[in-house]
Design a protein around this motif. Structure first.
Motif, PDB file in Angstrom:
ATOM      1  N   LEU A  65     -10.428  14.768 -12.723  1.00 31.63           N
ATOM      2  CA  LEU A  65      -9.440  14.849 -13.605  1.00 31.63           C
ATOM      3  C   LEU A  65      -9.076  12.808 -13.443  1.00 31.63           C
ATOM      4  CD1 LEU A  65      -7.665  17.929 -11.374  1.00 31.63           C
ATOM      5  CD2 LEU A  65      -7.653  17.650 -14.131  1.00 31.63           C
ATOM      6  N   ASP A  66      -8.246  12.707 -13.829  1.00 32.53           N
ATOM      7  CA  ASP A  66      -8.163  10.673 -13.119  1.00 32.53           C
ATOM      8  C   ASP A  66      -7.099  10.812 -12.603  1.00 32.53           C
ATOM      9  OD1 ASP A  66      -7.983   8.687 -14.309  1.00 32.53           O
ATOM     10  OD2 ASP A  66      -6.629   8.233 -15.768  1.00 32.53           O
ATOM     11  N   THR A  67      -7.436  10.433 -11.621  1.00 34.40           N
ATOM     12  CA  THR A  67      -6.478   9.947 -10.356  1.00 34.40           C
ATOM     13  C   THR A  67      -6.169   8.894 -10.582  1.00 34.40           C
ATOM     14  OG1 THR A  67      -8.271   9.754  -8.893  1.00 34.40           O
ATOM     15  CG2 THR A  67      -7.024  12.660  -9.557  1.00 34.40           C
ATOM     16  N   THR A  68      -6.616   7.972 -11.407  1.00 36.43           N
ATOM     17  CA  THR A  68      -6.413   7.113 -11.073  1.00 36.43           C
ATOM     18  C   THR A  68      -5.049   6.398 -11.340  1.00 36.43           C
ATOM     19  OG1 THR A  68      -8.592   5.901 -10.785  1.00 36.43           O
ATOM     20  CG2 THR A  68      -6.342   4.015 -11.375  1.00 36.43           C
ATOM     21  N   GLY A  69      -4.733   7.210 -12.788  1.00 35.08           N
ATOM     22  CA  GLY A  69      -3.354   7.034 -13.559  1.00 35.08           C
ATOM     23  C   GLY A  69      -2.437   8.161 -12.610  1.00 35.08           C
ATOM     24  N   ARG A  70      -2.361   9.197 -12.445  1.00 35.45           N
ATOM     25  CA  ARG A  70      -1.533   9.214 -11.398  1.00 35.45           C
ATOM     26  C   ARG A  70      -0.690   8.323 -10.065  1.00 35.45           C
ATOM     27  NH1 ARG A  70      -3.326  15.754 -10.486  1.00 35.45           N
ATOM     28  NH2 ARG A  70      -3.609  16.558 -13.145  1.00 35.45           N
ATOM     29  N   VAL A  71      -2.388   8.113  -9.005  1.00 32.84           N
ATOM     30  CA  VAL A  71      -1.673   7.029  -8.020  1.00 32.84           C
ATOM     31  C   VAL A  71      -0.833   5.897  -8.428  1.00 32.84           C
ATOM     32  CG1 VAL A  71      -2.910   5.251  -6.209  1.00 32.84           C
ATOM     33  CG2 VAL A  71      -3.887   7.613  -6.822  1.00 32.84           C
ATOM     34  N   GLU A  72      -0.850   5.668  -9.897  1.00 27.72           N
ATOM     35  CA  GLU A  72      -0.055   4.140  -9.979  1.00 27.72           C
ATOM     36  C   GLU A  72       1.332   4.489 -10.481  1.00 27.72           C
ATOM     37  OE1 GLU A  72      -2.431   2.753 -13.041  1.00 27.72           O
ATOM     38  OE2 GLU A  72      -3.931   2.238 -12.170  1.00 27.72           O
ATOM     39  N   ARG A  73       1.765   6.211 -11.586  1.00 31.75           N
ATOM     40  CA  ARG A  73       2.257   6.338 -11.745  1.00 31.75           C
ATOM     41  C   ARG A  73       3.765   6.687 -10.225  1.00 31.75           C
ATOM     42  NH1 ARG A  73       1.091  10.156 -16.325  1.00 31.75           N
ATOM     43  NH2 ARG A  73       0.057  11.365 -13.852  1.00 31.75           N
ATOM     44  N   PHE A  74       3.040   6.749  -9.323  1.00 31.20           N
ATOM     45  CA  PHE A  74       3.707   7.257  -7.968  1.00 31.20           C
ATOM     46  C   PHE A  74       4.278   6.123  -7.441  1.00 31.20           C
ATOM     47  CE2 PHE A  74       3.803   7.645  -3.478  1.00 31.20           C
ATOM     48  CZ  PHE A  74       4.664   8.803  -2.970  1.00 31.20           C
ATOM     49  N   ASN A  75       3.108   5.023  -7.346  1.00 26.07           N
ATOM     50  CA  ASN A  75       2.982   3.870  -7.299  1.00 26.07           C
ATOM     51  C   ASN A  75       4.257   3.288  -8.136  1.00 26.07           C
ATOM     52  OD1 ASN A  75       1.818   3.567  -4.954  1.00 26.07           O
ATOM     53  ND2 ASN A  75       0.109   3.161  -5.601  1.00 26.07           N
ATOM     54  N   GLN A  76       4.382   3.524  -9.323  1.00 25.91           N
ATOM     55  CA  GLN A  76       5.292   2.211 -10.064  1.00 25.91           C
ATOM     56  C   GLN A  76       6.931   3.135  -9.507  1.00 25.91           C
ATOM     57  OE1 GLN A  76       4.963   3.194 -14.297  1.00 25.91           O
ATOM     58  NE2 GLN A  76       5.041   0.998 -14.271  1.00 25.91           N
ATOM     59  N   ARG A  77       6.700   4.126  -9.819  1.00 22.40           N
ATOM     60  CA  ARG A  77       8.067   5.444  -9.347  1.00 22.40           C
ATOM     61  C   ARG A  77       9.050   5.142  -8.461  1.00 22.40           C
ATOM     62  NH1 ARG A  77       7.631  11.183 -11.350  1.00 22.40           N
ATOM     63  NH2 ARG A  77       7.526  10.167 -13.237  1.00 22.40           N
ATOM     64  N   TYR A  78       7.960   5.334  -7.007  1.00 22.20           N
ATOM     65  CA  TYR A  78       8.159   5.141  -5.792  1.00 22.20           C
ATOM     66  C   TYR A  78       8.555   3.939  -4.556  1.00 22.20           C
ATOM     67  CZ  TYR A  78       9.125  10.397  -6.998  1.00 22.20           C
ATOM     68  OH  TYR A  78       9.206  11.411  -7.114  1.00 22.20           O
ATOM     69  N   GLY A  79       7.435   2.909  -5.659  1.00 22.84           N
ATOM     70  CA  GLY A  79       7.344   2.093  -5.056  1.00 22.84           C
ATOM     71  C   GLY A  79       6.114   1.884  -3.942  1.00 22.84           C
ATOM     72  N   THR A  80       5.749   0.447  -3.100  1.00 27.49           N
ATOM     73  CA  THR A  80       5.334   0.424  -2.300  1.00 27.49           C
ATOM     74  C   THR A  80       6.212   0.534  -0.765  1.00 27.49           C
ATOM     75  OG1 THR A  80       4.704  -1.465  -2.330  1.00 27.49           O
ATOM     76  CG2 THR A  80       2.573   0.377  -2.459  1.00 27.49           C
ATOM     77  N   ARG A  81       6.499   1.486   0.587  1.00 29.18           N
ATOM     78  CA  ARG A  81       7.202   0.813   1.797  1.00 29.18           C
ATOM     79  C   ARG A  81       6.788  -0.268   2.707  1.00 29.18           C
ATOM     80  NH1 ARG A  81      10.864   4.837   3.192  1.00 29.18           N
ATOM     81  NH2 ARG A  81      11.155   6.668   1.308  1.00 29.18           N
ATOM     82  N   LEU A  82       7.247  -1.393   3.019  1.00 30.97           N
ATOM     83  CA  LEU A  82       6.152  -2.811   3.651  1.00 30.97           C
ATOM     84  C   LEU A  82       7.220  -2.329   5.296  1.00 30.97           C
ATOM     85  CD1 LEU A  82       6.485  -5.294   0.985  1.00 30.97           C
ATOM     86  CD2 LEU A  82       4.494  -4.178   1.432  1.00 30.97           C
ATOM     87  N   PRO A  83       7.045  -2.370   5.643  1.00 33.65           N
ATOM     88  CA  PRO A  83       6.746  -2.562   7.162  1.00 33.65           C
ATOM     89  C   PRO A  83       8.570  -3.545   7.496  1.00 33.65           C
ATOM     90  CG  PRO A  83       5.261  -3.664   7.043  1.00 33.65           C
ATOM     91  CD  PRO A  83       5.583  -2.901   6.725  1.00 33.65           C
ATOM     92  N   SER A  84       9.642  -2.881   7.587  1.00 34.60           N
ATOM     93  CA  SER A  84      10.363  -3.633   7.843  1.00 34.60           C
ATOM     94  C   SER A  84      10.610  -4.731   9.441  1.00 34.60           C
ATOM     95  CB  SER A  84      11.812  -3.299   7.930  1.00 34.60           C
ATOM     96  OG  SER A  84      12.178  -2.027  10.140  1.00 34.60           O
ATOM     97  N   ASP A  85      11.183  -6.530   8.866  1.00 35.60           N
ATOM     98  CA  ASP A  85      10.909  -7.032  10.230  1.00 35.60           C
ATOM     99  C   ASP A  85      12.034  -7.516  10.777  1.00 35.60           C
ATOM    100  OD1 ASP A  85       9.129  -8.231   8.529  1.00 35.60           O
ATOM    101  OD2 ASP A  85      10.364  -9.877   7.046  1.00 35.60           O
ATOM    102  N   SER A  86      13.277  -6.695  10.388  1.00 36.20           N
ATOM    103  CA  SER A  86      14.093  -6.760  11.611  1.00 36.20           C
ATOM    104  C   SER A  86      14.098  -4.972  12.413  1.00 36.20           C
ATOM    105  CB  SER A  86      15.178  -6.098  11.030  1.00 36.20           C
ATOM    106  OG  SER A  86      15.651  -4.671   9.760  1.00 36.20           O
TER     107      SER A  86
END
Length: 89
Positions: A65-86
Motif C-alpha cells: 500500500l502507498d502509505t505516503t499519500g495517506r500520511v500527507e492527506r492526514f497532515n493536510q487535513r489536521y495539520g501538525t500540532r506545535l507545542p504551545s509557548d504559553s
C-alpha cells in the motif's frame, strides 16, 4: 516420554494442488489419501490451500500500500500540532 499417549510421528507428504508443489516431512497429522513418493514408498498426503509456492509474499506477487499519500492527506487535513509557548498560570 510416557508410552501410548502420544500420536504417531511419521513421514507425511504435504501437497499444494494449486501450485503443483509437494514436500515430504514428518508430522503427526493424519490424512485419508495416500501418494507414491519419488523414493517409491507410499505416504499419507495432506492437501493444503497455501504453501510457499503459492503464497503472494513468497512468490513476489504481494501488493504494498502507498502509505505516503495517506500520511500527507492526514497532515493536510489536521495539520501538525506545535507545542504551545504559553504556560498555564
Amino acid at each position: 516420554m510416557k508410552k501410548g499417549i502420544h500420536p504417531d510421528y511419521r513421514p507425511v507428504v504435504f501437497r499444494d494442488p494449486s501450485a503443483g508443489f509437494a514436500f515430504l516431512t514428518r508430522s503427526t497429522v493424519t490424512g485419508d489419501k495416500t501418494v507414491e513418493w519419488e523414493d517409491g514408498h507410499v505416504y499419507p498426503v495432506v492437501d493444503v490451500d497455501v504453501s510457499a509456492a503459492s503464497h503472494p509474499f513468497y512468490t513476489g506477487r504481494a501488493h504494498t500500500l502507498d502509505t505516503t499519500g495517506r500520511v500527507e492527506r492526514f497532515n493536510q487535513r489536521y495539520g501538525t500540532r506545535l507545542p504551545s509557548d504559553s504556560k498555564p498560570s
